[in-house]
Scaffold this motif. Structure first.
Motif, short mmCIF file in Angstrom:
data_model
loop_
_atom_site.label_atom_id
_atom_site.label_comp_id
_atom_site.label_asym_id
_atom_site.label_seq_id
_atom_site.Cartn_x
_atom_site.Cartn_y
_atom_site.Cartn_z
N MET A 1 -6.74 48.55 -29.46
CA MET A 1 -6.63 46.94 -28.10
C MET A 1 -6.35 47.92 -26.95
SD MET A 1 -7.50 44.32 -28.28
CE MET A 1 -6.75 42.58 -27.68
N TYR A 2 -5.85 48.92 -27.16
CA TYR A 2 -5.94 49.78 -26.08
C TYR A 2 -7.30 50.72 -25.21
CZ TYR A 2 -3.46 52.68 -21.54
OH TYR A 2 -3.59 52.94 -21.16
N GLU A 3 -7.78 50.86 -25.92
CA GLU A 3 -8.67 52.33 -26.50
C GLU A 3 -9.77 51.17 -25.80
OE1 GLU A 3 -11.69 54.81 -29.03
OE2 GLU A 3 -9.23 55.05 -28.89
N MET A 4 -10.23 50.28 -26.61
CA MET A 4 -11.43 49.31 -25.93
C MET A 4 -11.39 48.95 -24.59
SD MET A 4 -14.25 47.69 -26.39
CE MET A 4 -14.32 47.57 -28.32
N LYS A 5 -9.62 48.38 -23.52
CA LYS A 5 -9.80 48.07 -22.73
C LYS A 5 -9.98 48.97 -22.09
CE LYS A 5 -6.53 45.80 -19.69
NZ LYS A 5 -4.91 45.87 -18.96
N ASN A 6 -10.31 50.31 -21.89
CA ASN A 6 -9.86 52.13 -21.26
C ASN A 6 -11.09 51.80 -21.24
OD1 ASN A 6 -7.41 51.48 -20.30
ND2 ASN A 6 -6.59 53.48 -22.09
N LYS A 7 -12.35 51.75 -22.31
CA LYS A 7 -13.54 51.82 -22.56
C LYS A 7 -14.93 51.08 -20.61
CE LYS A 7 -17.50 52.41 -25.45
NZ LYS A 7 -17.96 52.42 -26.99
N LYS A 8 -13.85 49.95 -21.04
CA LYS A 8 -14.64 48.67 -20.49
C LYS A 8 -14.16 49.17 -18.85
CE LYS A 8 -16.13 46.30 -23.70
NZ LYS A 8 -17.10 45.76 -23.87
N ILE A 9 -12.95 49.68 -18.86
CA ILE A 9 -12.70 50.30 -17.45
C ILE A 9 -13.66 50.73 -17.15
CG2 ILE A 9 -10.63 50.94 -16.17
CD1 ILE A 9 -8.75 49.60 -17.52
N GLN B 1 -16.73 51.92 -18.30
CA GLN B 1 -18.20 51.42 -18.21
C GLN B 1 -18.16 50.75 -16.86
OE1 GLN B 1 -18.40 48.40 -21.10
NE2 GLN B 1 -19.63 50.39 -22.38
#
Length: 188
Positions: A1-9, A11
């Motif tokens: 979950m944390y990794e997906m949030k970082n990816k969105k940020i 982007q």
């Protein structure tokens, strides 16, 4: 979950930086004006870089730069900028599906040519109604006719301009993806 949030940020940040680049380039780069067309060197580079990263970043950069153009340029130019979303989405989705398309010189050249044709067709489609209505064209431009003013200058000029800007972006992309591997991995 944390990794997906970082990816969105990441982007979002990359899209914001590329939007800024896409808005600043036309202010400082040389312009070539031919009749109804103006060509600004490297004005599409931010969109091509966004396209190399991901479809989401490409869409965000197209929307961001288009909004900037709607605030600062005549309607016809802003609408031409809006049309960029077509080639950017097509290109980004193809790169996502076939990442090697931009890695090999031969496939990258064919890809560039195809995108340039789509880009030119979209800009011709935007400019044509303005020409037909005689809106935003000078009388001498209307006198040269649709073939010269729209198909040759807008279509042919955009085709050449797109080929050049893609090539600039491809040259920049190689060192950028090495220097910023997190950004390059957004494509995955």
């Amino acid at each position: 979950m944390y990794e997906m949030k970082n990816k969105k940020i990441l982007q979002l940040v990359v899209a914001g930086v590329l939007c800024a680049v896409g808005l600043v380039i036309p202010m400082f780069m040389p312009k070539i004006v031919l009749g109804p067309m103006s060509f600004t060197l490297a004005s599409h580079v931010a969109i091509f870089l966004a396209m190399f990263i991901s479809p989401a970043v490409a869409v965000a950069v197209c929307i961001g730069t288009t909004l900037g153009f709607f605030l600062t340029t005549p309607l016809i130019i802003a609408l031409r900028a809006a049309s960029h979303i077509v080639f950017a989405i097509i290109g980004a989705l193809l790169i996502k599906k076939i990442p090697s398309i931009i890695e090999k010189p031969a496939s990258s050249m064919v890809f560039n040519g195809g995108l340039a044709l789509v880009h030119a067709a979209c800009e011709v489609a935007v400019v044509s109604p303005f020409f037909m209505a005689g809106y935003m064209f000078k009388p001498e431009q209307l006198e040269t006719g649709y073939l010269m003013s729209v198909l040759v200058l807008v279509g042919g000029g955009t085709l050449l301009h797109s080929l050049i800007d893609y090539t600039i972006a491809a040259v920049l992309w190689k060192p950028l993806r090495v220097a910023m591997p997190d950004v390059a991995q957004l494509r995955e």
